[in-house]
Design a protein around this motif. Structure first.
Motif, PDB file in Angstrom:
ATOM      1  N   PRO A   1     -20.138  22.187  15.975  1.00 37.18           N
ATOM      2  CA  PRO A   1     -21.416  22.139  16.165  1.00 37.18           C
ATOM      3  C   PRO A   1     -21.828  21.071  17.106  1.00 37.18           C
ATOM      4  CG  PRO A   1     -20.843  22.129  13.867  1.00 37.18           C
ATOM      5  CD  PRO A   1     -19.815  21.893  14.498  1.00 37.18           C
ATOM      6  N   GLU A   2     -23.153  21.617  17.936  1.00 36.30           N
ATOM      7  CA  GLU A   2     -23.500  20.410  18.684  1.00 36.30           C
ATOM      8  C   GLU A   2     -23.956  19.427  18.138  1.00 36.30           C
ATOM      9  OE1 GLU A   2     -27.206  20.681  21.807  1.00 36.30           O
ATOM     10  OE2 GLU A   2     -26.154  22.481  21.642  1.00 36.30           O
ATOM     11  N   PHE A   3     -24.859  19.275  16.942  1.00 36.29           N
ATOM     12  CA  PHE A   3     -25.126  18.062  16.375  1.00 36.29           C
ATOM     13  C   PHE A   3     -23.887  17.561  15.679  1.00 36.29           C
ATOM     14  CE2 PHE A   3     -26.627  16.197  12.466  1.00 36.29           C
ATOM     15  CZ  PHE A   3     -27.475  15.042  13.040  1.00 36.29           C
ATOM     16  N   GLN A   4     -23.589  16.288  16.034  1.00 37.05           N
ATOM     17  CA  GLN A   4     -22.666  15.420  15.595  1.00 37.05           C
ATOM     18  C   GLN A   4     -23.291  14.009  15.052  1.00 37.05           C
ATOM     19  OE1 GLN A   4     -19.291  16.068  15.243  1.00 37.05           O
ATOM     20  NE2 GLN A   4     -19.878  18.134  15.697  1.00 37.05           N
TER      21      GLN A   4
ATOM     22  N   ALA B   1     -22.891  31.837   5.472  1.00 39.43           N
ATOM     23  CA  ALA B   1     -22.300  30.553   5.840  1.00 39.43           C
ATOM     24  C   ALA B   1     -23.673  29.610   5.743  1.00 39.43           C
ATOM     25  CB  ALA B   1     -21.773  30.682   7.041  1.00 39.43           C
ATOM     26  N   PRO B   2     -23.015  28.262   5.326  1.00 41.56           N
ATOM     27  CA  PRO B   2     -24.000  27.272   5.650  1.00 41.56           C
ATOM     28  C   PRO B   2     -24.779  27.093   7.013  1.00 41.56           C
ATOM     29  CG  PRO B   2     -22.085  26.492   4.791  1.00 41.56           C
ATOM     30  CD  PRO B   2     -21.834  27.680   5.267  1.00 41.56           C
ATOM     31  N   SER B   3     -25.983  26.485   7.162  1.00 37.69           N
ATOM     32  CA  SER B   3     -26.277  26.013   8.318  1.00 37.69           C
ATOM     33  C   SER B   3     -26.252  24.803   8.599  1.00 37.69           C
ATOM     34  CB  SER B   3     -27.776  26.540   8.578  1.00 37.69           C
ATOM     35  OG  SER B   3     -28.587  26.004   7.463  1.00 37.69           O
ATOM     36  N   TRP B   4     -26.031  24.416   9.648  1.00 33.83           N
ATOM     37  CA  TRP B   4     -26.029  23.044  10.131  1.00 33.83           C
ATOM     38  C   TRP B   4     -26.647  22.457  11.439  1.00 33.83           C
ATOM     39  CZ3 TRP B   4     -24.583  18.347   8.306  1.00 33.83           C
ATOM     40  CH2 TRP B   4     -23.934  17.443   9.067  1.00 33.83           C
ATOM     41  N   PRO B   5     -27.196  21.636  11.628  1.00 26.93           N
ATOM     42  CA  PRO B   5     -27.564  20.514  10.508  1.00 26.93           C
ATOM     43  C   PRO B   5     -28.887  20.921   9.511  1.00 26.93           C
ATOM     44  CG  PRO B   5     -28.563  19.891  12.543  1.00 26.93           C
ATOM     45  CD  PRO B   5     -28.013  21.069  12.678  1.00 26.93           C
TER      46      PRO B   5
ATOM     47  N   HIS C   1     -22.020  11.301  13.753  1.00 24.97           N
ATOM     48  CA  HIS C   1     -21.169  10.334  13.748  1.00 24.97           C
ATOM     49  C   HIS C   1     -20.771   9.822  15.006  1.00 24.97           C
ATOM     50  CE1 HIS C   1     -21.003  10.710   9.393  1.00 24.97           C
ATOM     51  NE2 HIS C   1     -20.211  11.896   9.691  1.00 24.97           N
ATOM     52  N   ASP C   2     -20.446   8.673  15.275  1.00 27.06           N
ATOM     53  CA  ASP C   2     -19.662   7.996  16.493  1.00 27.06           C
ATOM     54  C   ASP C   2     -18.325   8.971  16.750  1.00 27.06           C
ATOM     55  OD1 ASP C   2     -18.257   6.948  18.542  1.00 27.06           O
ATOM     56  OD2 ASP C   2     -17.853   5.062  17.341  1.00 27.06           O
ATOM     57  N   LYS C   3     -18.325   9.637  17.960  1.00 23.10           N
ATOM     58  CA  LYS C   3     -16.984  10.660  18.188  1.00 23.10           C
ATOM     59  C   LYS C   3     -16.005   9.988  18.150  1.00 23.10           C
ATOM     60  CE  LYS C   3     -17.065  11.043  23.116  1.00 23.10           C
ATOM     61  NZ  LYS C   3     -16.908  12.057  24.249  1.00 23.10           N
ATOM     62  N   ALA C   4     -15.681   8.831  18.360  1.00 21.09           N
ATOM     63  CA  ALA C   4     -14.551   7.972  18.209  1.00 21.09           C
ATOM     64  C   ALA C   4     -13.934   7.921  16.643  1.00 21.09           C
ATOM     65  CB  ALA C   4     -14.538   6.813  18.902  1.00 21.09           C
ATOM     66  N   ARG C   5     -14.654   8.058  15.799  1.00 18.19           N
ATOM     67  CA  ARG C   5     -14.209   8.025  14.595  1.00 18.19           C
ATOM     68  C   ARG C   5     -14.422   9.075  13.722  1.00 18.19           C
ATOM     69  NH1 ARG C   5     -17.401   7.007  10.090  1.00 18.19           N
ATOM     70  NH2 ARG C   5     -19.765   6.631  10.542  1.00 18.19           N
ATOM     71  N   ALA C   6     -15.018   9.984  13.904  1.00 14.02           N
ATOM     72  CA  ALA C   6     -15.428  11.193  12.933  1.00 14.02           C
ATOM     73  C   ALA C   6     -16.053  12.305  13.692  1.00 14.02           C
ATOM     74  CB  ALA C   6     -16.176  10.867  11.511  1.00 14.02           C
ATOM     75  N   ARG C   7     -15.648  13.604  13.669  1.00 14.20           N
ATOM     76  CA  ARG C   7     -15.966  14.872  13.884  1.00 14.20           C
ATOM     77  C   ARG C   7     -16.562  15.669  12.896  1.00 14.20           C
ATOM     78  NH1 ARG C   7     -12.191  14.451  19.622  1.00 14.20           N
ATOM     79  NH2 ARG C   7     -12.866  12.184  19.796  1.00 14.20           N
ATOM     80  N   VAL C   8     -17.490  16.562  13.111  1.00 11.32           N
ATOM     81  CA  VAL C   8     -18.096  17.816  12.366  1.00 11.32           C
ATOM     82  C   VAL C   8     -17.449  19.186  13.020  1.00 11.32           C
ATOM     83  CG1 VAL C   8     -19.849  19.059  11.216  1.00 11.32           C
ATOM     84  CG2 VAL C   8     -19.749  16.283  11.146  1.00 11.32           C
TER      85      VAL C   8
END
Length: 124
Positions: free
Chosen positions: A98-101, A61-65, A103-110
Motif C-alpha cells: 500500500p502507498e500508506f506506510q 478484503a480489509p481497506s487500508w488505511p 513506519h520508518d521504511k528502514a525498520r518495517a513495511r506494510v
C-alpha cells in the motif's frame, strides 16, 4: 493468576484457501498441512503453530488505511536485515505494498497478501 495459553492456530478468512496457502508457503517456507483442501488449507510450523486459511463466501478484503472494511488483525514477520530483498520477493509472489506506510521504511513495511490481509515485515 493469568492463564497459561499457547497459540496453536491463526486462521484467516479468504476467497481461495489453496491459492492463499500457496502464496504464504512460498513466502514463509512452511509445510502444507496434509488435510488441506478447497475449503480449508493450512501451513504448519515446526513448533506446531498452524496458519490456516478458510473459504468465506462473499469475502471482503480489509481497506487500508481506511476503516470502511476494518483490518481486524495483521501479522508481523521478522526478516532479518534484508527488508529490500524480502519486499522484492513478496511483490514477485503477488503481494501488494500500500502507498500508506506508517513506519520508518528502514525498520518495517506494510503489505497485503493476494486476498487483501495486511501484514508487516520488520527488521529483526
Amino acid at each position: 493468576m493469568p492463564l497459561r495459553m499457547k497459540s496453536d492456530a491463526i486462521t484467516l478468512d479468504c476467497p481461495d484457501p489453496p491459492a492463499l496457502a500457496a502464496f504464504c508457503q512460498e513466502a514463509t517456507g512452511l509445510e502444507l498441512h496434509p488435510e488441506s483442501d478447497a475449503d480449508f488449507a493450512g501451513l504448519s510450523r515446526e513448533d506446531g503453530l498452524l496458519l490456516g486459511f478458510q473459504r468465506v463466501d462473499d469475502y471482503r478484503a480489509p481497506s487500508w488505511p481506511g476503516q470502511a472494511d476494518p483490518q481486524q488483525l495483521h501479522i508481523c514477520f521478522s526478516v532479518g536485515d534484508d527488508l529490500d530483498g524480502a519486499e522484492a520477493r513478496l511483490l514477485e509472489l503477488g503481494a501488494d505494498k500500500p502507498e500508506f506506510q506508517p513506519h520508518d521504511k528502514a525498520r518495517a513495511r506494510v503489505f497485503t497478501d493476494p486476498a487483501g490481509h495486511l501484514f508487516c515485515l520488520v527488521r529483526s
